[in-house]
Design a protein around this motif. Sequence first.
Motif, PDB file in Angstrom:
ATOM      1  N   LEU A   2       0.806  -1.220   0.000  1.00 38.90           N
ATOM      2  CA  LEU A   2       0.000   0.000   0.000  1.00 38.90           C
ATOM      3  C   LEU A   2       0.840   1.272   0.000  1.00 38.90           C
ATOM      4  O   LEU A   2       0.302   2.354  -0.213  1.00 38.90           O
ATOM      5  CB  LEU A   2      -0.952  -0.005   1.200  1.00 38.90           C
ATOM      6  CG  LEU A   2      -1.966  -1.152   1.249  1.00 38.90           C
ATOM      7  CD1 LEU A   2      -2.858  -1.009   2.479  1.00 38.90           C
ATOM      8  CD2 LEU A   2      -2.805  -1.220  -0.025  1.00 38.90           C
ATOM      9  N   ASN A   3       2.147   1.154   0.305  1.00 38.42           N
ATOM     10  CA  ASN A   3       3.010   2.333   0.148  1.00 38.42           C
ATOM     11  C   ASN A   3       4.293   1.994  -0.617  1.00 38.42           C
ATOM     12  O   ASN A   3       5.268   2.723  -0.562  1.00 38.42           O
ATOM     13  CB  ASN A   3       3.349   2.972   1.498  1.00 38.42           C
ATOM     14  CG  ASN A   3       4.242   2.098   2.359  1.00 38.42           C
ATOM     15  OD1 ASN A   3       4.421   0.912   2.080  1.00 38.42           O
ATOM     16  ND2 ASN A   3       4.792   2.664   3.423  1.00 38.42           N
ATOM     17  N   ARG A   4       4.251   0.875  -1.309  1.00 37.89           N
ATOM     18  CA  ARG A   4       5.315   0.451  -2.220  1.00 37.89           C
ATOM     19  C   ARG A   4       6.658   0.231  -1.537  1.00 37.89           C
ATOM     20  O   ARG A   4       7.706   0.331  -2.156  1.00 37.89           O
ATOM     21  CB  ARG A   4       5.446   1.447  -3.383  1.00 37.89           C
ATOM     22  CG  ARG A   4       4.215   1.443  -4.269  1.00 37.89           C
ATOM     23  CD  ARG A   4       4.349   2.312  -5.509  1.00 37.89           C
ATOM     24  NE  ARG A   4       5.542   2.002  -6.288  1.00 37.89           N
ATOM     25  CZ  ARG A   4       5.767   2.496  -7.512  1.00 37.89           C
ATOM     26  NH1 ARG A   4       4.877   3.304  -8.067  1.00 37.89           N
ATOM     27  NH2 ARG A   4       6.860   2.199  -8.157  1.00 37.89           N
ATOM     28  N   LEU A   5       6.619  -0.130  -0.251  1.00 36.27           N
ATOM     29  CA  LEU A   5       7.877  -0.472   0.419  1.00 36.27           C
ATOM     30  C   LEU A   5       8.468  -1.769  -0.132  1.00 36.27           C
ATOM     31  O   LEU A   5       9.684  -1.978  -0.073  1.00 36.27           O
ATOM     32  CB  LEU A   5       7.662  -0.597   1.927  1.00 36.27           C
ATOM     33  CG  LEU A   5       7.817   0.678   2.749  1.00 36.27           C
ATOM     34  CD1 LEU A   5       7.618   0.383   4.222  1.00 36.27           C
ATOM     35  CD2 LEU A   5       9.182   1.329   2.530  1.00 36.27           C
ATOM     36  N   ASN A   6       7.614  -2.638  -0.669  1.00 35.78           N
ATOM     37  CA  ASN A   6       8.140  -3.875  -1.243  1.00 35.78           C
ATOM     38  C   ASN A   6       8.992  -3.615  -2.479  1.00 35.78           C
ATOM     39  O   ASN A   6       9.758  -4.482  -2.900  1.00 35.78           O
ATOM     40  CB  ASN A   6       6.993  -4.825  -1.605  1.00 35.78           C
ATOM     41  CG  ASN A   6       6.328  -5.424  -0.387  1.00 35.78           C
ATOM     42  OD1 ASN A   6       6.972  -5.697   0.613  1.00 35.78           O
ATOM     43  ND2 ASN A   6       5.020  -5.632  -0.457  1.00 35.78           N
ATOM     44  N   ASP A   7       8.856  -2.425  -3.072  1.00 37.03           N
ATOM     45  CA  ASP A   7       9.699  -2.081  -4.218  1.00 37.03           C
ATOM     46  C   ASP A   7      11.182  -2.142  -3.865  1.00 37.03           C
ATOM     47  O   ASP A   7      12.030  -2.314  -4.741  1.00 37.03           O
ATOM     48  CB  ASP A   7       9.394  -0.654  -4.703  1.00 37.03           C
ATOM     49  CG  ASP A   7       8.021  -0.529  -5.343  1.00 37.03           C
ATOM     50  OD1 ASP A   7       7.240  -1.491  -5.252  1.00 37.03           O
ATOM     51  OD2 ASP A   7       7.728   0.537  -5.910  1.00 37.03           O
ATOM     52  N   LEU A   8      11.486  -1.962  -2.570  1.00 37.75           N
ATOM     53  CA  LEU A   8      12.877  -1.919  -2.131  1.00 37.75           C
ATOM     54  C   LEU A   8      13.497  -3.307  -2.022  1.00 37.75           C
ATOM     55  O   LEU A   8      14.700  -3.436  -1.770  1.00 37.75           O
ATOM     56  CB  LEU A   8      12.968  -1.201  -0.774  1.00 37.75           C
ATOM     57  CG  LEU A   8      12.366   0.216  -0.732  1.00 37.75           C
ATOM     58  CD1 LEU A   8      12.423   0.765   0.691  1.00 37.75           C
ATOM     59  CD2 LEU A   8      13.085   1.133  -1.708  1.00 37.75           C
ATOM     60  N   ILE A   9      12.682  -4.349  -2.202  1.00 35.15           N
ATOM     61  CA  ILE A   9      13.176  -5.727  -2.101  1.00 35.15           C
ATOM     62  C   ILE A   9      13.424  -6.262  -3.506  1.00 35.15           C
ATOM     63  O   ILE A   9      12.481  -6.350  -4.313  1.00 35.15           O
ATOM     64  CB  ILE A   9      12.156  -6.626  -1.365  1.00 35.15           C
ATOM     65  CG1 ILE A   9      11.834  -6.050   0.014  1.00 35.15           C
ATOM     66  CG2 ILE A   9      12.687  -8.056  -1.254  1.00 35.15           C
ATOM     67  CD1 ILE A   9      10.728  -6.800   0.737  1.00 35.15           C
ATOM     68  N   PRO A  10      14.666  -6.634  -3.840  1.00 32.83           N
ATOM     69  CA  PRO A  10      14.954  -7.132  -5.193  1.00 32.83           C
ATOM     70  C   PRO A  10      14.150  -8.391  -5.514  1.00 32.83           C
ATOM     71  O   PRO A  10      13.929  -9.248  -4.655  1.00 32.83           O
ATOM     72  CB  PRO A  10      16.461  -7.444  -5.139  1.00 32.83           C
ATOM     73  CG  PRO A  10      16.989  -6.618  -4.008  1.00 32.83           C
ATOM     74  CD  PRO A  10      15.880  -6.554  -3.007  1.00 32.83           C
ATOM     75  N   GLY A  11      13.687  -8.484  -6.755  1.00 31.97           N
ATOM     76  CA  GLY A  11      13.026  -9.697  -7.226  1.00 31.97           C
ATOM     77  C   GLY A  11      11.550  -9.787  -6.930  1.00 31.97           C
ATOM     78  O   GLY A  11      10.916 -10.797  -7.240  1.00 31.97           O
ATOM     79  N   THR A  12      10.961  -8.745  -6.335  1.00 30.31           N
ATOM     80  CA  THR A  12       9.520  -8.780  -6.054  1.00 30.31           C
ATOM     81  C   THR A  12       8.737  -8.328  -7.286  1.00 30.31           C
ATOM     82  O   THR A  12       9.244  -7.581  -8.130  1.00 30.31           O
ATOM     83  CB  THR A  12       9.158  -7.891  -4.859  1.00 30.31           C
ATOM     84  OG1 THR A  12       9.569  -6.541  -5.125  1.00 30.31           O
ATOM     85  CG2 THR A  12       9.842  -8.393  -3.602  1.00 30.31           C
ATOM     86  N   ARG A  13       7.484  -8.770  -7.338  1.00 30.32           N
ATOM     87  CA  ARG A  13       6.634  -8.425  -8.479  1.00 30.32           C
ATOM     88  C   ARG A  13       5.180  -8.383  -8.042  1.00 30.32           C
ATOM     89  O   ARG A  13       4.739  -9.239  -7.267  1.00 30.32           O
ATOM     90  CB  ARG A  13       6.814  -9.461  -9.591  1.00 30.32           C
ATOM     91  CG  ARG A  13       6.031  -9.155 -10.870  1.00 30.32           C
ATOM     92  CD  ARG A  13       6.402 -10.116 -11.982  1.00 30.32           C
ATOM     93  NE  ARG A  13       5.599 -11.330 -12.009  1.00 30.32           N
ATOM     94  CZ  ARG A  13       5.981 -12.513 -11.586  1.00 30.32           C
ATOM     95  NH1 ARG A  13       7.189 -12.655 -11.056  1.00 30.32           N
ATOM     96  NH2 ARG A  13       5.185 -13.571 -11.666  1.00 30.32           N
ATOM     97  N   LEU A  14       4.457  -7.401  -8.507  1.00 29.45           N
ATOM     98  CA  LEU A  14       3.036  -7.271  -8.186  1.00 29.45           C
ATOM     99  C   LEU A  14       2.223  -7.296  -9.464  1.00 29.45           C
ATOM    100  O   LEU A  14       2.577  -6.649 -10.457  1.00 29.45           O
ATOM    101  CB  LEU A  14       2.778  -5.972  -7.414  1.00 29.45           C
ATOM    102  CG  LEU A  14       1.337  -5.687  -6.989  1.00 29.45           C
ATOM    103  CD1 LEU A  14       1.308  -5.007  -5.611  1.00 29.45           C
ATOM    104  CD2 LEU A  14       0.606  -4.788  -8.009  1.00 29.45           C
TER     105      LEU A  14
END
Length: 298
Positions: free
Chosen positions: A91-103
Amino acid sequence: MTELPSIRVGPSRSPASGPQEDKLPSSEPSVSDPAEVEATHGPSVFRVENLFFYYGDHLALRDITLDIRPREITSLIGPSGCGKTTFIRCLNRLNDLIPGTRLEGRVEFDGESLYGPDVRAIELRRRIGMVFQKPNPFPKSIYENVALAPRMNRMKGNLDDVVEESLVRAALWDEVKDKLRASAFSLSGGQQQRLCIARAIAVRPEVILMDEPCSALDPVATFRIEELMEDLKNDYTIVIVTHNMQQAARVSDRTAFFTVDTSQGGRTGVMVEIGATSKIFTAPSDQRTEDYITGRFG
């Protein structure tokens, strides 16, 4: 503070039947019709449709659809490993900071795609603040913890007033007003968490995300944070991840129950249902929800 609803115990089941967390829903999760939500509560702050989230090749969340309404507290509950924290970080795109993630799927914030090509993640995180499980004040003074983000964002207004207002809103001003230059680490755990809340609201966000904000706190500090949430929801939309069923029942307007599906060989988070907290805790639509909130599994 909202009183804890009584928990309805459904029809008895054989202990041998065991928890049902590894079975797919017999029907789609119980979600509100978007048009009905908007007519009753105004436009949703977040609208999530068919969200799939991956860590590399691992499917962590499958087909999540829900709306989060303005100026309400929405609790996310469920067993460990069901993807609640992963979801809230979407919801605030913090997962963008983790390499290899995809939504995959669609996440809208105030009617606009949260993952659009023109969205600046840094600006987005100013509008959507976050408070983490463990208090994480900066190694600076109490004053600088609150003042740093407004200064970096070149916010207008007197900085002293911004700090005072934020600490007042976080119910911390009276305790720290005479020692603003002291280290933030001199505060107790509960005070540090309220300082982190003051730091989050200092940049005047629209949403506050809270990932188990009371899990490291004693009951007295937990009560203070819960009181604070009740006050803050008059001005902010709040989404909270919690393992504490009593806390979810006390503070939230709506509750979403997540669980783990293992039917396809891995552990994937799925949302079972979302609804008014009073209904989720007294008359849930899905047996798995009832099994969880009554302690049969989780």
